[in-house]
Motif scaffolding. Structure first.
Motif, PDB file in Angstrom:
ATOM      1  N   PHE A 174      10.434-106.254 -41.044  1.00 38.93           N
ATOM      2  CA  PHE A 174       9.609-107.028 -41.981  1.00 38.93           C
ATOM      3  C   PHE A 174       9.081-108.308 -41.327  1.00 38.93           C
ATOM      4  O   PHE A 174       8.000-108.788 -41.677  1.00 38.93           O
ATOM      5  N   ASP A 175       9.868-108.894 -40.420  1.00 39.87           N
ATOM      6  CA  ASP A 175       9.448-110.053 -39.617  1.00 39.87           C
ATOM      7  C   ASP A 175       9.095-111.272 -40.469  1.00 39.87           C
ATOM      8  O   ASP A 175       8.138-111.983 -40.175  1.00 39.87           O
ATOM      9  N   PHE A 176       9.869-111.537 -41.507  1.00 40.99           N
ATOM     10  CA  PHE A 176       9.644-112.741 -42.303  1.00 40.99           C
ATOM     11  C   PHE A 176      10.101-113.980 -41.524  1.00 40.99           C
ATOM     12  O   PHE A 176      11.084-113.938 -40.787  1.00 40.99           O
ATOM     13  N   ASP A 177       9.399-115.071 -41.702  1.00 39.57           N
ATOM     14  CA  ASP A 177       9.746-116.311 -41.009  1.00 39.57           C
ATOM     15  C   ASP A 177      10.795-117.070 -41.815  1.00 39.57           C
ATOM     16  O   ASP A 177      10.540-118.123 -42.405  1.00 39.57           O
ATOM     17  N   VAL A 178      11.997-116.507 -41.850  1.00 33.74           N
ATOM     18  CA  VAL A 178      13.103-117.080 -42.603  1.00 33.74           C
ATOM     19  C   VAL A 178      14.394-116.679 -41.876  1.00 33.74           C
ATOM     20  O   VAL A 178      14.451-115.606 -41.262  1.00 33.74           O
ATOM     21  N   PRO A 179      15.424-117.499 -41.868  1.00 36.46           N
ATOM     22  CA  PRO A 179      16.675-117.146 -41.190  1.00 36.46           C
ATOM     23  C   PRO A 179      17.250-115.823 -41.678  1.00 36.46           C
ATOM     24  O   PRO A 179      17.286-115.552 -42.885  1.00 36.46           O
ATOM     25  N   LEU A 180      17.689-114.997 -40.735  1.00 34.95           N
ATOM     26  CA  LEU A 180      18.305-113.711 -41.043  1.00 34.95           C
ATOM     27  C   LEU A 180      19.695-113.670 -40.408  1.00 34.95           C
ATOM     28  O   LEU A 180      19.836-113.712 -39.187  1.00 34.95           O
ATOM     29  N   LEU A 181      20.723-113.606 -41.257  1.00 30.04           N
ATOM     30  CA  LEU A 181      22.097-113.512 -40.793  1.00 30.04           C
ATOM     31  C   LEU A 181      22.591-112.089 -41.010  1.00 30.04           C
ATOM     32  O   LEU A 181      22.473-111.550 -42.115  1.00 30.04           O
ATOM     33  N   MET A 182      23.159-111.483 -39.949  1.00 25.74           N
ATOM     34  CA  MET A 182      23.551-110.075 -39.981  1.00 25.74           C
ATOM     35  C   MET A 182      25.054-109.947 -39.780  1.00 25.74           C
ATOM     36  O   MET A 182      25.598-110.404 -38.776  1.00 25.74           O
ATOM     37  N   TYR A 183      25.703-109.305 -40.733  1.00 20.12           N
ATOM     38  CA  TYR A 183      27.170-109.191 -40.735  1.00 20.12           C
ATOM     39  C   TYR A 183      27.526-107.723 -40.951  1.00 20.12           C
ATOM     40  O   TYR A 183      26.738-106.945 -41.488  1.00 20.12           O
ATOM     41  N   GLY A 184      28.717-107.336 -40.534  1.00 15.89           N
ATOM     42  CA  GLY A 184      29.147-105.955 -40.730  1.00 15.89           C
ATOM     43  C   GLY A 184      28.385-104.965 -39.882  1.00 15.89           C
ATOM     44  O   GLY A 184      28.303-103.787 -40.219  1.00 15.89           O
ATOM     45  N   VAL A 185      27.834-105.423 -38.757  1.00 16.58           N
ATOM     46  CA  VAL A 185      27.087-104.557 -37.843  1.00 16.58           C
ATOM     47  C   VAL A 185      28.031-104.110 -36.726  1.00 16.58           C
ATOM     48  O   VAL A 185      28.674-104.944 -36.079  1.00 16.58           O
ATOM     49  N   SER A 186      28.122-102.809 -36.488  1.00 16.31           N
ATOM     50  CA  SER A 186      29.074-102.296 -35.503  1.00 16.31           C
ATOM     51  C   SER A 186      28.790-102.810 -34.105  1.00 16.31           C
ATOM     52  O   SER A 186      29.685-103.255 -33.394  1.00 16.31           O
ATOM     53  N   ASP A 187      27.528-102.756 -33.693  1.00 13.00           N
ATOM     54  CA  ASP A 187      27.162-103.171 -32.340  1.00 13.00           C
ATOM     55  C   ASP A 187      25.786-103.828 -32.378  1.00 13.00           C
ATOM     56  O   ASP A 187      24.775-103.179 -32.121  1.00 13.00           O
ATOM     57  N   PRO A 188      25.708-105.112 -32.696  1.00 13.35           N
ATOM     58  CA  PRO A 188      24.414-105.793 -32.806  1.00 13.35           C
ATOM     59  C   PRO A 188      23.605-105.758 -31.515  1.00 13.35           C
ATOM     60  O   PRO A 188      22.375-105.693 -31.550  1.00 13.35           O
ATOM     61  N   ILE A 189      24.293-105.793 -30.375  1.00 13.42           N
ATOM     62  CA  ILE A 189      23.587-105.785 -29.098  1.00 13.42           C
ATOM     63  C   ILE A 189      23.066-104.381 -28.797  1.00 13.42           C
ATOM     64  O   ILE A 189      21.895-104.186 -28.481  1.00 13.42           O
ATOM     65  N   GLY A 190      23.946-103.381 -28.908  1.00 16.76           N
ATOM     66  CA  GLY A 190      23.540-102.001 -28.654  1.00 16.76           C
ATOM     67  C   GLY A 190      22.475-101.503 -29.615  1.00 16.76           C
ATOM     68  O   GLY A 190      21.645-100.662 -29.259  1.00 16.76           O
ATOM     69  N   SER A 191      22.482-102.047 -30.841  1.00 20.68           N
ATOM     70  CA  SER A 191      21.473-101.662 -31.834  1.00 20.68           C
ATOM     71  C   SER A 191      20.139-102.358 -31.605  1.00 20.68           C
ATOM     72  O   SER A 191      19.160-102.037 -32.276  1.00 20.68           O
ATOM     73  N   GLY A 192      20.120-103.321 -30.692  1.00 16.48           N
ATOM     74  CA  GLY A 192      18.883-104.047 -30.403  1.00 16.48           C
ATOM     75  C   GLY A 192      18.585-105.169 -31.381  1.00 16.48           C
ATOM     76  O   GLY A 192      17.479-105.723 -31.368  1.00 16.48           O
ATOM     77  N   LEU A 193      19.562-105.531 -32.202  1.00 18.03           N
ATOM     78  CA  LEU A 193      19.331-106.588 -33.197  1.00 18.03           C
ATOM     79  C   LEU A 193      19.338-107.971 -32.557  1.00 18.03           C
ATOM     80  O   LEU A 193      18.596-108.858 -32.980  1.00 18.03           O
ATOM     81  N   VAL A 194      20.201-108.157 -31.565  1.00 17.44           N
ATOM     82  CA  VAL A 194      20.238-109.423 -30.831  1.00 17.44           C
ATOM     83  C   VAL A 194      20.274-109.121 -29.342  1.00 17.44           C
ATOM     84  O   VAL A 194      20.667-108.028 -28.914  1.00 17.44           O
ATOM     85  N   LYS A 195      19.901-110.115 -28.551  1.00 11.73           N
ATOM     86  CA  LYS A 195      19.799-109.949 -27.098  1.00 11.73           C
ATOM     87  C   LYS A 195      21.164-109.886 -26.437  1.00 11.73           C
ATOM     88  O   LYS A 195      21.425-109.033 -25.588  1.00 11.73           O
ATOM     89  N   SER A 196      22.032-110.802 -26.783  1.00 16.11           N
ATOM     90  CA  SER A 196      23.366-110.866 -26.193  1.00 16.11           C
ATOM     91  C   SER A 196      24.283-111.675 -27.099  1.00 16.11           C
ATOM     92  O   SER A 196      23.829-112.268 -28.087  1.00 16.11           O
ATOM     93  N   ALA A 197      25.562-111.763 -26.721  1.00 19.61           N
ATOM     94  CA  ALA A 197      26.502-112.565 -27.499  1.00 19.61           C
ATOM     95  C   ALA A 197      26.158-114.042 -27.416  1.00 19.61           C
ATOM     96  O   ALA A 197      26.385-114.797 -28.356  1.00 19.61           O
ATOM     97  N   GLU A 198      25.598-114.448 -26.286  1.00 24.78           N
ATOM     98  CA  GLU A 198      25.265-115.859 -26.084  1.00 24.78           C
ATOM     99  C   GLU A 198      23.893-116.228 -26.614  1.00 24.78           C
ATOM    100  O   GLU A 198      23.618-117.400 -26.884  1.00 24.78           O
ATOM    101  N   ASP A 199      23.009-115.256 -26.764  1.00 28.93           N
ATOM    102  CA  ASP A 199      21.616-115.537 -27.132  1.00 28.93           C
ATOM    103  C   ASP A 199      21.091-114.424 -28.026  1.00 28.93           C
ATOM    104  O   ASP A 199      20.952-113.279 -27.588  1.00 28.93           O
ATOM    105  N   SER A 200      20.777-114.775 -29.270  1.00 28.30           N
ATOM    106  CA  SER A 200      20.264-113.749 -30.194  1.00 28.30           C
ATOM    107  C   SER A 200      18.864-113.292 -29.816  1.00 28.30           C
ATOM    108  O   SER A 200      18.424-112.217 -30.224  1.00 28.30           O
ATOM    109  N   GLY A 201      18.148-114.118 -29.047  1.00 29.63           N
ATOM    110  CA  GLY A 201      16.807-113.753 -28.622  1.00 29.63           C
ATOM    111  C   GLY A 201      15.718-114.193 -29.567  1.00 29.63           C
ATOM    112  O   GLY A 201      14.532-114.018 -29.285  1.00 29.63           O
TER     113      GLY A 201
END
Length: 403
Positions: A174-201
């Motif tokens: 959807f790409d809304f310009d609003v903060p998006l917090l994601m919880y209960g995700v098995s593998d946020p990095i492997g799913s491509g949701l964030v870049k790394s543990a240190e940097d969400s991207g």
């Protein structure tokens, strides 16, 4: 049976020891990172650092508003959100007498969020039933249109909170310009949701990460049972932690017999008949000597108990991947819970508070390692003639036994 008598004797010893030592196995433990605290914050909780999380009012004097998106009723995600809400209350963001729900048995997170909309009192935050969704109930198009109206026209959404991988992927699209917090995700990095543990991207995005949770879990199961061939049915390999499980299997020389079955793509009756057929094939032809019940394969613990009987009849242990309710309801022998919801809840609620205090989600820490939380069902142990060690019983946070 002799196994059960022996187990009960050991349990009585454990209980006596627990009482003597002041040990309690019924409460969660805080994560390894320790309690999260506000630093250099003023009396309202706001400050120049990223980690200020105490209550602060919105600049325009209105209350902060959070949209909420989940998949469907599921005890594990309910428990996780329950403790986030309880921590928001403890931090002073809202107040109520008590939540009329049981985190160990209830599953309808949306019902709880709607209850908050009607009953929670706060000078700082409000809940709006119109922007709280299950993706299995409301179409993607309707979720998009409703959120767009609130974000771009009414401008009254300050944060979107997402539970699970598929809702998070949808919301990023959807790409809304609003903060998006994601919880209960098995593998946020492997799913491509964030870049790394240190940097969400992306400055707008944050996801809770525990990169070794499933590896630690599978190592415990293997070290305890030394199985040679563990069965696994999954819908999505990343969501079900298969990459981490495969690494542990390769390290230790055991086999994972895998079958992919996507529940959402099939009629429910057909799906469960196919699942039953796979389970019988695993025992009859594949020779599995253990089974892991992966996330969201069987949402109902009652249905899971019915189908897991196939393994119990063959004296094969069943381990739960997520959801201690599967163990409590007799659908699995044990779980080493990769997400201690009571311990992680304060960490996540502090992230919410930090965003309301003006932090960009991309600037906030994402990695939080939960303490191990072992739940064991002695009735299932007796049924499959498994004798847990004294050390295992001592290590349990919760022991289930009908007697």
């Amino acid at each position: 049976m002799q196994v059960k008598k022996l187990i009960k004797k050991v349990v009585l010893t454990v209980v006596a020891f627990s009482l003597f030592a002041g040990f309690t196995g019924c409460t969660g433990q805080s994560g390894e990172n320790g309690p999260v605290e506000s630093v250099s914050a003023d009396e309202n909780g706001s400050g120049s650092i990223n980690r200020a999380y105490l209550p602060v009012k919105r600049e325009n004097g209105k209350k902060f508003k959070m949209a909420f998106v989940d998949i469907d009723p599921y005890n594990e995600t309910f428990r996780m959100m329950y403790y986030v809400i309880e921590s928001l209350k403890a931090d002073g963001w809202l107040s109520y007498d008590s939540l009329p729900y049981d985190p160990n048995t209830d599953a309808d997170t949306l019902e709880m969020m709607n209850w908050l909309a009607d009953n929670a009192e706060s000078e700082y935050i409000e809940f709006d039933k119109e922007i709280q969704f299950y993706t299995t109930v409301t179409s993607e198009e309707d979720i998009y249109n409703t959120l767009k109206e609130h974000i771009e026209v009414k401008k009254d959404v300050d944060l979107i909170f997402s539970m699970g991988t598929s809702p998070s992927l949808m919301l990023q699209k959807f790409d809304f310009d609003v903060p998006l917090l994601m919880y209960g995700v098995s593998d946020p990095i492997g799913s491509g949701l964030v870049k790394s543990a240190e940097d969400s991207g992306d400055r707008r995005y944050w996801a809770h990460i525990d990169s070794s949770a499933y590896s630690r879990q599978m190592r415990y199961y293997y070290n305890t049972f030394q199985f040679t061939n563990i069965g696994s049915v999954y819908g999505d390999a990343i969501i079900s932690g298969l990459p981490e499980y495969r690494e542990v299997a390769e390290e230790n020389g055991f086999t994972i017999t895998e079958y992919q079955l996507v529940r959402e793509e099939m009629d429910e009756e057909v799906y469960y008949k196919e699942l039953e057929s796979i389970y019988r094939k695993m025992i009859r032809e594949d020779g599995v000597d253990a089974y892991i019940l992966n996330t969201n394969v069987i949402p109902s613990t009652e249905k899971a108990r019915e189908l897991m009987q196939i393994f119990f009849d063959a004296n094969i242990p069943v381990f739960a991947q997520v959801g201690s309710a599967y163990v409590s309801d007799g659908a699995a022998l044990m779980i080493v819970d990769p997400r201690d919801a009571s311990g992680t809840g304060p960490f996540v609620s502090n992230i919410i508070g930090s965003v309301f205090n003006g932090s960009d989600p991309g600037d906030l820490e994402q990695e939080y390692v939960s303490s191990p939380y072992l739940t064991l069902n002695l009735d299932v142990a007796d049924e499959i003639e498994y004798r847990p060690s004294f050390e295992m019983l001592i290590a349990c946070e919760k022991i289930i036994c009908s007697e």
